[in-house]
Design a protein around this motif. Structure first.
Motif, PDB file in Angstrom:
ATOM      1  N   LEU A  44      25.971   2.243  28.584  1.00  0.00           N
ATOM      2  CA  LEU A  44      26.407   3.722  28.613  1.00  0.00           C
ATOM      3  C   LEU A  44      25.247   4.697  28.303  1.00  0.00           C
ATOM      4  O   LEU A  44      25.145   5.774  28.930  1.00  0.00           O
ATOM      5  CB  LEU A  44      27.431   4.053  27.756  1.00  0.00           C
ATOM      6  N   GLY A  45      24.210   4.330  27.553  1.00  0.00           N
ATOM      7  CA  GLY A  45      23.174   4.990  27.021  1.00  0.00           C
ATOM      8  C   GLY A  45      23.732   6.430  25.933  1.00  0.00           C
ATOM      9  O   GLY A  45      23.180   7.036  25.719  1.00  0.00           O
ATOM     10  N   SER A  46      25.222   6.068  25.604  1.00  0.00           N
ATOM     11  CA  SER A  46      25.682   7.243  24.913  1.00  0.00           C
ATOM     12  C   SER A  46      26.427   6.339  23.597  1.00  0.00           C
ATOM     13  O   SER A  46      27.215   5.589  23.661  1.00  0.00           O
ATOM     14  CB  SER A  46      26.392   8.001  25.708  1.00  0.00           C
ATOM     15  N   ALA A  47      25.957   6.886  22.442  1.00  0.00           N
ATOM     16  CA  ALA A  47      26.714   6.344  21.060  1.00  0.00           C
ATOM     17  C   ALA A  47      28.128   6.944  21.178  1.00  0.00           C
ATOM     18  O   ALA A  47      29.088   6.083  20.659  1.00  0.00           O
ATOM     19  CB  ALA A  47      26.115   6.578  20.013  1.00  0.00           C
ATOM     20  N   ALA A  48      28.361   8.224  21.260  1.00  0.00           N
ATOM     21  CA  ALA A  48      29.814   8.647  21.389  1.00  0.00           C
ATOM     22  C   ALA A  48      30.626   8.038  22.273  1.00  0.00           C
ATOM     23  O   ALA A  48      31.643   7.615  22.124  1.00  0.00           O
ATOM     24  CB  ALA A  48      29.490  10.150  21.757  1.00  0.00           C
ATOM     25  N   GLY A 100      19.659  19.997  33.982  1.00  0.00           N
ATOM     26  CA  GLY A 100      18.367  19.189  33.733  1.00  0.00           C
ATOM     27  C   GLY A 100      18.724  17.792  33.477  1.00  0.00           C
ATOM     28  O   GLY A 100      19.631  17.201  33.791  1.00  0.00           O
ATOM     29  N   PRO A 101      17.468  17.097  33.452  1.00  0.00           N
ATOM     30  CA  PRO A 101      17.380  15.462  33.077  1.00  0.00           C
ATOM     31  C   PRO A 101      18.427  15.167  32.129  1.00  0.00           C
ATOM     32  O   PRO A 101      18.446  15.682  30.973  1.00  0.00           O
ATOM     33  CB  PRO A 101      15.739  15.231  32.619  1.00  0.00           C
ATOM     34  N   TRP A 102      19.027  13.997  32.518  1.00  0.00           N
ATOM     35  CA  TRP A 102      19.707  13.314  31.249  1.00  0.00           C
ATOM     36  C   TRP A 102      19.049  12.100  30.887  1.00  0.00           C
ATOM     37  O   TRP A 102      18.675  11.120  31.484  1.00  0.00           O
ATOM     38  CB  TRP A 102      21.019  12.757  31.976  1.00  0.00           C
ATOM     39  N   LEU A 103      19.129  12.060  29.458  1.00  0.00           N
ATOM     40  CA  LEU A 103      18.601  11.104  28.767  1.00  0.00           C
ATOM     41  C   LEU A 103      19.300  10.200  27.816  1.00  0.00           C
ATOM     42  O   LEU A 103      20.449  10.920  27.407  1.00  0.00           O
ATOM     43  CB  LEU A 103      17.359  11.686  27.936  1.00  0.00           C
ATOM     44  N   PRO A 104      19.111   9.199  27.478  1.00  0.00           N
ATOM     45  CA  PRO A 104      20.242   8.456  26.421  1.00  0.00           C
ATOM     46  C   PRO A 104      20.232   8.943  25.304  1.00  0.00           C
ATOM     47  O   PRO A 104      19.205   9.765  24.671  1.00  0.00           O
ATOM     48  CB  PRO A 104      19.526   6.904  26.438  1.00  0.00           C
ATOM     49  N   GLU A 105      21.126   8.923  24.515  1.00  0.00           N
ATOM     50  CA  GLU A 105      21.462   9.301  23.289  1.00  0.00           C
ATOM     51  C   GLU A 105      20.441   8.524  22.066  1.00  0.00           C
ATOM     52  O   GLU A 105      20.822   7.445  22.088  1.00  0.00           O
ATOM     53  CB  GLU A 105      22.861   9.461  22.938  1.00  0.00           C
ATOM     54  N   MET A 125      13.960   3.786  24.833  1.00  0.00           N
ATOM     55  CA  MET A 125      14.287   4.694  25.739  1.00  0.00           C
ATOM     56  C   MET A 125      13.793   4.427  27.069  1.00  0.00           C
ATOM     57  O   MET A 125      14.391   4.759  28.013  1.00  0.00           O
ATOM     58  CB  MET A 125      13.724   6.146  25.042  1.00  0.00           C
ATOM     59  N   ALA A 126      12.710   3.953  27.017  1.00  0.00           N
ATOM     60  CA  ALA A 126      12.002   3.477  28.461  1.00  0.00           C
ATOM     61  C   ALA A 126      12.867   2.660  29.161  1.00  0.00           C
ATOM     62  O   ALA A 126      13.082   2.683  30.582  1.00  0.00           O
ATOM     63  CB  ALA A 126      10.655   3.077  28.332  1.00  0.00           C
ATOM     64  N   MET A 127      13.550   1.650  28.531  1.00  0.00           N
ATOM     65  CA  MET A 127      14.229   0.620  29.327  1.00  0.00           C
ATOM     66  C   MET A 127      15.603   1.162  29.639  1.00  0.00           C
ATOM     67  O   MET A 127      16.022   0.946  30.704  1.00  0.00           O
ATOM     68  CB  MET A 127      14.664  -0.419  28.451  1.00  0.00           C
ATOM     69  N   LEU A 128      16.167   2.062  28.625  1.00  0.00           N
ATOM     70  CA  LEU A 128      17.467   2.673  29.043  1.00  0.00           C
ATOM     71  C   LEU A 128      17.368   3.458  30.192  1.00  0.00           C
ATOM     72  O   LEU A 128      18.241   3.745  31.193  1.00  0.00           O
ATOM     73  CB  LEU A 128      18.088   3.373  28.038  1.00  0.00           C
ATOM     74  N   VAL A 129      16.245   4.435  30.307  1.00  0.00           N
ATOM     75  CA  VAL A 129      16.024   5.211  31.343  1.00  0.00           C
ATOM     76  C   VAL A 129      15.949   4.597  32.495  1.00  0.00           C
ATOM     77  O   VAL A 129      16.579   4.831  33.990  1.00  0.00           O
ATOM     78  CB  VAL A 129      14.830   6.154  31.145  1.00  0.00           C
ATOM     79  N   VAL A 130      15.295   3.278  32.760  1.00  0.00           N
ATOM     80  CA  VAL A 130      15.296   2.307  33.756  1.00  0.00           C
ATOM     81  C   VAL A 130      16.491   1.827  34.403  1.00  0.00           C
ATOM     82  O   VAL A 130      16.974   1.745  35.479  1.00  0.00           O
ATOM     83  CB  VAL A 130      14.425   1.135  33.680  1.00  0.00           C
ATOM     84  N   LEU A 254       6.275  17.038  13.013  1.00  0.00           N
ATOM     85  CA  LEU A 254       6.617  15.734  13.441  1.00  0.00           C
ATOM     86  C   LEU A 254       6.641  14.503  12.506  1.00  0.00           C
ATOM     87  O   LEU A 254       5.918  14.673  11.637  1.00  0.00           O
ATOM     88  CB  LEU A 254       5.402  15.356  14.484  1.00  0.00           C
ATOM     89  N   GLU A 255       7.812  13.827  12.300  1.00  0.00           N
ATOM     90  CA  GLU A 255       8.036  12.939  11.456  1.00  0.00           C
ATOM     91  C   GLU A 255       8.128  11.429  12.004  1.00  0.00           C
ATOM     92  O   GLU A 255       9.052  11.362  12.948  1.00  0.00           O
ATOM     93  CB  GLU A 255       9.190  13.435  10.796  1.00  0.00           C
ATOM     94  N   PRO A 256       7.441  10.457  11.871  1.00  0.00           N
ATOM     95  CA  PRO A 256       7.572   9.348  12.313  1.00  0.00           C
ATOM     96  C   PRO A 256       8.987   8.545  11.898  1.00  0.00           C
ATOM     97  O   PRO A 256       9.488   8.834  11.005  1.00  0.00           O
ATOM     98  CB  PRO A 256       6.427   8.513  11.713  1.00  0.00           C
ATOM     99  N   ALA A 257       9.496   7.867  12.801  1.00  0.00           N
ATOM    100  CA  ALA A 257      10.652   7.198  12.695  1.00  0.00           C
ATOM    101  C   ALA A 257      10.915   6.071  13.721  1.00  0.00           C
ATOM    102  O   ALA A 257      10.245   5.921  14.568  1.00  0.00           O
ATOM    103  CB  ALA A 257      11.867   8.388  13.022  1.00  0.00           C
ATOM    104  N   GLN A 258      12.076   5.154  13.178  1.00  0.00           N
ATOM    105  CA  GLN A 258      12.198   4.069  14.281  1.00  0.00           C
ATOM    106  C   GLN A 258      13.464   4.643  15.066  1.00  0.00           C
ATOM    107  O   GLN A 258      14.634   4.565  14.372  1.00  0.00           O
ATOM    108  CB  GLN A 258      12.467   2.880  13.407  1.00  0.00           C
ATOM    109  N   VAL A 259      13.207   4.750  16.436  1.00  0.00           N
ATOM    110  CA  VAL A 259      14.186   5.100  17.249  1.00  0.00           C
ATOM    111  C   VAL A 259      14.462   3.955  18.308  1.00  0.00           C
ATOM    112  O   VAL A 259      13.530   3.713  18.953  1.00  0.00           O
ATOM    113  CB  VAL A 259      13.980   6.539  17.790  1.00  0.00           C
ATOM    114  N   ASN A 260      15.617   3.617  18.218  1.00  0.00           N
ATOM    115  CA  ASN A 260      16.057   2.620  19.589  1.00  0.00           C
ATOM    116  C   ASN A 260      15.062   1.362  19.302  1.00  0.00           C
ATOM    117  O   ASN A 260      14.521   0.692  20.389  1.00  0.00           O
ATOM    118  CB  ASN A 260      16.040   3.170  20.854  1.00  0.00           C
TER     119      ASN A 260
END
Length: 309
Positions: A44-48, A100-105, A125-130, A254-260
């Protein structure tokens, strides 16, 4: 679902309410919860929406005769997949009217997600967009086969297709994804290094350095959901992307983080989270930037989300 007498575990989260009886159905569900969430999220690309699917899965699971279930994990994955497929089709209709563009959560993820290279790649994020470019059935077959390594018979039961049809769908989906996924393997260290340089360039306003890091045909996708300002169409080309990023530099931190499962940047204004920026890297250059500003998609950035294969 309203009015049912069944009550799921607390928030469907880890741990049982001690006042509830810890029957085998509940124990099994809780044991596989992170896996089921990951399946639903990848579809789904959506946590909710994934959480809603888990609620629906639970309500169906507690009505199952467990003595008739040979493989409880596979059975739960099957229920989750079916529920996610139905919601994926509904989500597709919602995206048609999305501003506008829809991106994964984006998800703030624990370090162990990055350590599982295949899992991290599948939720990037790149793979979920694919994966958004696949049909719902193609996406389900690809995810269940390539990420969770289910056999074709199990997948066939989950998507209501014959095993032969599932094999054909899997072949088609693999070819589709291979043509669009990032080229080559980029290590977390490479991504982290690129993002650190990117962060320094943005924060110092070094536009030439930014230009040197971006591929000529780089694409910036911004998701404001009609709530926050974001480009309503993809921003294409290094010069145009640098112009957009230059406007951020003056006021954002800007703050570094581990996302996806990958290094990314949290964008803050006055200390408050304003967005998340992830990147796609090909051949040493940034070819994709994914900026999520829709506040409805940022609730998972305050606490780590557990994912599991």
């Amino acid at each position: 679902m309203a009015g049912t007498s069944q009550t799921p575990p607390e928030e469907l989260g880890g741990g049982l309410n001690r006042d509830d009886r810890a029957d085998s159905a509940t124990e099994t569900f809780v044991a596989h919860r992170n896996l089921l969430f990951t399946v639903a999220y990848e579809l789904l690309g959506s946590a909710a929406d994934a959480e809603d699917v888990l609620q629906e899965t639970w309500l169906r699971w507690v009505g199952v005769d467990l003595d008739s279930v040979r493989d409880q994990r596979a059975y739960l994955v099957r229920i989750t997949t079916r529920q996610a497929l139905g919601r994926l089709r509904t989500l597709g209709r919602r995206k048609e009217s999305y501003v506008g563009p829809w991106l994964p959560e984006p998800l703030l993820t624990a370090p162990d997600v990055a350590e599982d290279v295949e899992l991290a790649d599948s939720v990037s994020m790149a793979m979920l967009v694919v994966l958004e470019t696949l049909t719902p059935t193609e996406r389900a077959v690809f995810v269940l086969r390539e990420v969770f390594d289910l056999d074709y018979d199990e997948i066939a039961e989950a998507v209501d297709k014959s095993p032969a049809a599932v094999r054909q769908i899997a072949h088609r989906a693999r070819a589709h994804v291979a043509a669009r996924r990032p080229r080559g393997v980029v290590s977390p260290a490479e991504t982290r290094g690129a993002l650190e340089a990117f962060q320094r360039a943005v924060e110092t306003g070094d536009l030439q350095r930014l230009l040197d890091m971006l591929a000529p045909d780089v694409v910036l996708l911004g998701d404001g959901g009609g709530i926050k300002q974001a480009a309503l169409a993809p921003v294409v080309g290094a010069d145009r992307v640098v112009e957009v990023l230059g406007r951020i530099a003056a006021t954002a931190s800007l703050e570094p983080a581990q996302v996806n499962g990958h290094p990314a940047l949290i964008v803050r204004f006055d200390g408050e989270i304003d967005g998340v920026m992830a990147v796609r890297i090909d051949d040493g250059l940034i070819t994709g930037l994914y900026a999520v500003r829709n506040p409805e998609k940022l609730s998972r950035m305050e606490q780590e989300t557990a994912l599991r294969r």
